[in-house]
Every structure is written in C-alpha cells, then in structure tokens.
Design an enzyme around this catalytic site. Structure first.
Site, PDB file in Angstrom:
ATOM      1  N   ARG A 131       0.836  -1.199   0.000  1.00  0.00           N
ATOM      2  CA  ARG A 131       0.000   0.000   0.000  1.00  0.00           C
ATOM      3  C   ARG A 131       0.874   1.254   0.000  1.00  0.00           C
ATOM      4  O   ARG A 131       1.930   1.279   0.638  1.00  0.00           O
ATOM      5  CB  ARG A 131      -0.860  -0.023   1.266  1.00  0.00           C
ATOM      6  CG  ARG A 131      -1.854   1.101   1.395  1.00  0.00           C
ATOM      7  CD  ARG A 131      -2.915   1.026   0.353  1.00  0.00           C
ATOM      8  NE  ARG A 131      -4.119   1.748   0.727  1.00  0.00           N
ATOM      9  CZ  ARG A 131      -5.151   1.937  -0.087  1.00  0.00           C
ATOM     10  NH1 ARG A 131      -5.120   1.452  -1.326  1.00  0.00           N
ATOM     11  NH2 ARG A 131      -6.224   2.581   0.308  1.00  0.00           N
ATOM     12  N   THR A 437      -9.404  -0.174 -10.558  1.00  0.00           N
ATOM     13  CA  THR A 437      -8.299  -0.939 -10.001  1.00  0.00           C
ATOM     14  C   THR A 437      -8.199  -2.137 -10.910  1.00  0.00           C
ATOM     15  O   THR A 437      -8.979  -2.257 -11.848  1.00  0.00           O
ATOM     16  CB  THR A 437      -8.648  -1.376  -8.549  1.00  0.00           C
ATOM     17  OG1 THR A 437      -8.557  -0.256  -7.708  1.00  0.00           O
ATOM     18  CG2 THR A 437      -7.758  -2.460  -7.993  1.00  0.00           C
TER      19      THR A 437
HETATM   20  N1  GLU Z   1      -8.458   2.872  -3.400  1.00  0.00           N
HETATM   21  C1  GLU Z   1      -9.226   1.695  -3.377  1.00  0.00           C
HETATM   22  C2  GLU Z   1      -8.836   0.793  -2.240  1.00  0.00           C
HETATM   23  O1  GLU Z   1      -7.710   0.758  -1.862  1.00  0.00           O
HETATM   24  C3  GLU Z   1      -9.055   0.898  -4.617  1.00  0.00           C
HETATM   25  C4  GLU Z   1      -9.499   1.675  -5.769  1.00  0.00           C
HETATM   26  C5  GLU Z   1     -10.538   1.003  -6.548  1.00  0.00           C
HETATM   27  O2  GLU Z   1     -10.722  -0.189  -6.521  1.00  0.00           O
HETATM   28  O3  GLU Z   1     -11.158   1.723  -7.260  1.00  0.00           O
HETATM   29  O4  GLU Z   1      -9.614   0.102  -1.710  1.00  0.00           O
END
Ligand code: GLU
Length: 629
Positions: A131, A437
């Site tokens: 992360r 993602t």
């Molecule tokens: N920022 C999101 C997360 O870490 C992931 C982004 C997404 O899946 O659009 O859970």
C-alpha cells in the site's frame, strides 16, 4: 448444494446477456470486446488500418496453470511465462507489469496493492502489503485549503492533485514477491511488458472511453496531455497505443533495480511532480501541490503480513489483513452468515441476510480498521466466532435494520444476544473510494497460487504522468477519511497507509487451494468478493455463474446499491423486508457495474476453472496452459 430456480434463471440471464446481448445496440459500448472465443490470437490488422485487440476468453478450463486478468494482452504475457517454466509469482509480476501498459489508468508502478500467495511446498498463505504511504510532511489538515480554511472538495481538488499522491508501493511489492517466492529476476519479469509498451496494444472502447472521461484532467498536465491526448484527441479505437517512455522506464528498472525508482533519478522526478504539478497554462483545475519527498521514497518498504483467516463452512478463507480492511470485513461478514442456515433459505431470505451481514461488518470496518502501525486493530475480536454470534443477533430475519447501524463493542461481548453495547456513534460513511483498479489470479503447475489486487486509485490516478516516464501517479491518499477525527482509525497521519478495501482472497479446503478470487471496485470490492463466496458456497452457483451474477452492495448506508439486473430479479422480493435497492449507476456506463473480478477454482486431478467477467469492464481474459474445452 441446493440452488433455487430464481437463481438459476438469473444466472442464465446474466450469462446469456454476456454472450448474446453484446451485439445489440443497447449493449454498453465498452463491452464490445467481450467474446467467448476460446483461443487468443495476435491482434489482427483489419480494414482501414484498424486492428482488433486479441479476443477475450471469459472462462477457460484445463490444467497446467492459469492466468486471469481484465486484459487479453496481459493474460497472454503471464501465460507465456508459465509455459516457459516460470512459477505463479513470476507470471503474476509479468502480468501486472503488462497491465501497467494496457491498463495504465487503473494500475502501474505509480500505485500500490496487495499480494496474496499460497505456497504448494509449505501449504501456507502469506501476503505482502504494498500500500502507498503518506509522506512524512503530510499534516493532519492536508485536506484543508490553506488559503480559504475550507476543506478541499473531493472533486476536483483532492482527486487531481499532488496532495493525494502516496509513496508508490508496487515496485517494492514485485521485488519482494520475486525475492520470496519467484524464480526470475525483476528485470526478466519486466521484459515482456517493456516489449508490449514499445510495440503498442490495440486501443479498445474501454481505453478510449476512459481517456475521454478524464480529458479535462489529462489535458491539465503537459506530461499527461503529451502521452494520452496526443494530437488533440483520445487514442482511437483500433489504433495502436505505444508508450516508449514506459518501455524505457521498465528497461531502466530492469538494469538498475527498484533503486532507480526509490533512490535514483526517478525519485527526484516524482517528488518534483508532486510539489510542482506540471500544469498547462490554460487549465482551470486548481491542482493543490503535495508533500512527498525523495526521503519518503527512499524510506518506503512493502511489508510481509500474515493473512487473515476464518473458517467458513469447512473452507479456510485467507485474506488481506490491515492496512486493507478487505480480509477483516469479508471474514467478519462470513462469520456472521455462518450463524444461519443459508442453504435452507429461499433467495429473498438468503439475500436479506447477506445484505444485513454486510452492513454489520461495514459498521465495524469504519470503527476499527486502519493501518496497524498506527492504530490497534482488534482483528482477533472482529474475526472471532463469538463476536460474530453476537453481531448476528442484530439481524431480524424479517426486517432490514435501520442504517447506518452502530459498530459492535469489541471490549465487551460474550456471543449472546443482548449483552454487547456499542461504544461509538455510527459511522456516517462518506464513501469517497473510487471504483477502478485491477485484479489478477494465477496458478502454476506445481500448485502455487497468487491473488493480486493493484491500483492507482481513481481511473487515471492523480491525472499526473511523471514527465517522460510513461506512468501516472496515484491519488491513493484520498482513501484517508476526509475529516480529521482523533477517534477515527483512518485519520491522516504522516507515514501511514490509508485504509483500503482490496480483498485478494484464497480459500483452502483440507489444506489445498479450492478458490482464489479478487476484484476492483473501491469499497464495493469487499461486497463483490463476499457475494461471490456467498453465491458459490451457500447458493450453489458455479464459479462461472457467481462471477456473472448481478451484484448488490450494502456498505452500512440507508439504501443498497445494486446493479439494475439485480433489482429486476430481486427488488420486489426484497421489498417486504424493507430493503431499498437503488441502481448503482446509469445502465450503460461502467458505474452501473459492481466489480470486475477474476478467479480460479481448483477441481479434482489438477483441473482448473479460470474465470473473468463476461461483461463488466469490457470482459476479461482467462487462460489456462492446457485447455480442455
Ligand atoms: N483505493 C481503493 C482501495 O484501496 C481501490 C481503488 C478502486 O478499486 O477503485 O480500496
């Protein structure tokens, strides 16, 4: 396992839509490349100089290893690594690097992610937390405009900014994974992706549309405009998109290692972009600068973590522990559902319980989950059967509970109804997580498995390409709670990882892999993984049906967002329970779609069923080394 006729009909509908409906005028434009072709072939050059992307295969069954991702080129890269003797980790990194080329708006070395690995040799599931972290100089009021004293708006200020750029963790994850379990070097793993970046990939409707949707942001930066808005327009469908800058960056890292990124020339360039975003003269976007320094990059490390573990109806479910809330929330919801005899219920009863369990787990996610280096996450309590038994008492079999509902009390519970008291106010749930993602699943001939979710957060991340380097920087720090509250485990703190929802998950049965799965989708990732497990294990669907089935997502909010097909199928039946379903978006945009999962199921005698979405996000590409149908 029992399967009701409504479920069967619905899944049949979903699968039919995925194959037949796409040719109809009403089908979403970006779904146009989802096909059921069984063999991927090289991109063909069509009439008028238009090429077609390699065909996509949503499901393949066979033996000898498998790769599944959203993208045909990327899956092919991974498959080739497996065919040439690489293991699951080698193939996963090569596939991820290729996704950085073909899915640059969702993934890449400018972002982070979570890597889950099953080792056939040790029988263990272990994980890497890659992360992004907050810069050391990030103040707690970073989301307040210093000039006005007012909070920045989520859009456009926070989303397109330097202030939301976290220290990228992806390369450190790749290096760490290869070092722990791989057989190839990082350089070897980057090579096919560098070649793909140089040769180019055929633009499909999804890539074109995503560029157009982001045009204001992309045109706001000189570097991004030069790469993704060349000649004053978005890359055209059927044309090749080349990214020689990214190829050179991969080559540089192949030669000099991740050091080139974390301590070398790239580090200074990344920090400069964050501090002085390369905006164009005519942009109207405010683009607040950020705090990331070369020292933050030099200090970054991906972290080895144990997996989360719950036993669900005889399956060992391993997931990602915090800093992601994925494993904890999926695990808790499963533990709650296990208190009920779901397979004996009809569809409406079963789905009502799924929705309620999800709301309860989300309430606890909001109250307790954060980066464990900064907050004490009571994971053992959250994943204990006794805690789940008490949380399950909150579910009225006939009536939806009012939402948002309060979190449980991890300090005081005994598994009996009526004894626990919540300590905190309900989480107001300002859900600002975005929905793009990428996810990939890989298995090799030796029985090793990788489940990997990676992201740059928003589609297009921060919108800022590092000049001349061919990749976008993330805007992951938008996953911190927007308002600072000392009691909030997800408040901004320097060096901290923002809470994620990514939920790469591996299920074992009798110590052997049974199912590996994961999905993109921001906070809907958790419900997507949960619903797929629920559909597969409790509702008797096959994995192919579970990935196609219409989805609903309850994240402790007054209403349940649901795909239109879910509402059509179950809306009436769920009304008597007081479940209010609202469409998750306009039916013909990707926002209507919840998740874009990939999965592999492990059958008898080494049989692998690799699946990807048949329709969502343009459909995915599942490939096995030796297909049997
Ligand atoms: N920022 C999101 C997360 O870490 C992931 C982004 C997404 O899946 O659009 O859970």
């Amino acid at each position: 396992m029992r399967r009701s006729s409504t479920t069967t009909a619905l899944v049949a509908l979903a699968l039919t839509t995925s194959t037949v409906g796409l040719s109809s005028a009403a089908a979403p434009a970006h779904a146009s490349h989802a096909t059921h072709a069984t063999h991927a072939s090289p991109a063909a050059q069509g009439q008028h100089g238009r090429a077609t992307p390699p065909p996509k295969t949503p499901t393949q069954v066979g033996r000898g290893g498998a790769v599944t991702s959203v993208d045909a080129d990327a899956s092919r890269v991974g498959l080739r690594v497996l065919r040439r003797g690489g293991n699951a980790v080698d193939a996963a990194i090569a596939t991820a690097a290729a996704l950085g080329v073909t899915e640059p708006y969702s993934t890449g070395i400018g972002g982070g992610g979570y890597f889950v690995h099953y080792s056939a040799r040790t029988g263990k599931v272990q994980t890497i937390d890659g992360r992004e972290t907050a810069p050391q100089a990030m103040p707690r009021d970073a989301f307040i405009n210093p000039r006005t004293g007012d909070p920045y708006r989520f859009t456009p200020e926070l989303v397109t900014s330097g202030v939301s750029v976290g220290v990228p963790g992806t390369l450190a994850t790749w290096q760490r994974a290869l070092h722990r379990w791989g057989t190839r070097s990082l350089g070897q793993s980057l090579e096919p992706a560098a070649r793909l970046a140089r040769r180019g990939f055929v633009v499909d409707q999804t890539f074109h549309d995503q560029t157009v949707d982001n045009s204001v942001r992309f045109k706001a930066f000189r570097s991004t405009k030069r790469l993704f808005w060349k000649h004053g327009h978005a890359p055209r469908v059927g044309k090749r998109f080349r990214n020689p800058d990214l190829a050179d960056t991969y080559d540089l890292i192949a030669r000099r290692g991740p050091e080139a990124f974390y301590r070398g020339p790239l580090a200074g360039e990344i920090a400069r972009v964050v501090h002085r975003p390369p905006t164009t003269a005519d942009t109207k976007l405010p683009v607040p600068p950020g705090y990331l320094t070369t020292r933050d990059l030099a200090a970054y490390d991906a972290v080895n973590r144990r997996s989360t573990h719950v036993d669900y109806r005889g399956y060992d479910v391993h997931g990602m522990r915090p800093s992601s809330s994925g494993g904890a929330t999926v695990g808790e919801a499963l533990d709650i559902l296990e208190q009920f005899d779901i397979p004996a219920m009809d569809d409406a009863d079963a789905l009502h319980h799924y929705i309620e369990a999800s709301a309860l787990a989300y309430a606890d996610r909001g109250a307790y989950d954060g980066d464990p280096a900064y907050v004490d996450v009571p994971l053992e309590d959250l994943l204990s059967d006794r805690f789940a038994a008490e949380r399950a008492c909150r579910i009225d079999p006939d009536r939806a509970m009012p939402k948002p509902t309060k979190p449980g009390n991890v300090k005081h519970y005994d598994g009996r109804c009526g004894s626990g008291r919540s300590t905190t106010a309900p989480d107001a749930v300002s859900d600002t997580e975005n929905v793009e993602t990428s996810n990939l699943t890989v298995a090799d001939r030796w029985g090793n498995v990788v489940e990997y979710t990676l992201t740059i957060e928003q589609t297009g991340g921060s919108g800022m390409v590092v000049p001349g380097r061919g990749f976008l920087l993330n805007n992951e720090l938008t996953d911190f709670s927007p308002e600072f509250d000392r009691a909030d485990p997800n408040r901004i703190q320097p060096g901290k990882r923002p809470r994620s929802s990514m939920a790469p998950t591996i299920l074992l049965r009798d110590g052997k892999p049974f199912l590996a799965l994961g999905s993109p989708g921001g906070s809907t990732i958790i419900t997507t993984v949960l619903q797929m497990l629920f559909d597969r294990i409790d509702r008797g669907m096959t994995v192919e049906q579970a990935i196609a089935a219409p989805r609903a997502s309850q994240r402790n909010t007054a209403t349940v967002s649901a795909e239109p097909e879910f509402i059509t199928a179950y809306g009436e039946a769920l009304k008597p329970y007081g479940q209010q379903l609202v469409p998750s978006g306009d039916a013909f945009t990707s926002a209507a779609q919840i998740g874009a999962a990939t999965a592999i199921e492990f059958g008898r005698g080494g049989r692998l069923t690799a699946v990807s979405e048949p329709v969502r996000r343009g459909g995915g590409s599942a490939l096995v080394v030796r297909p049997s149908r």
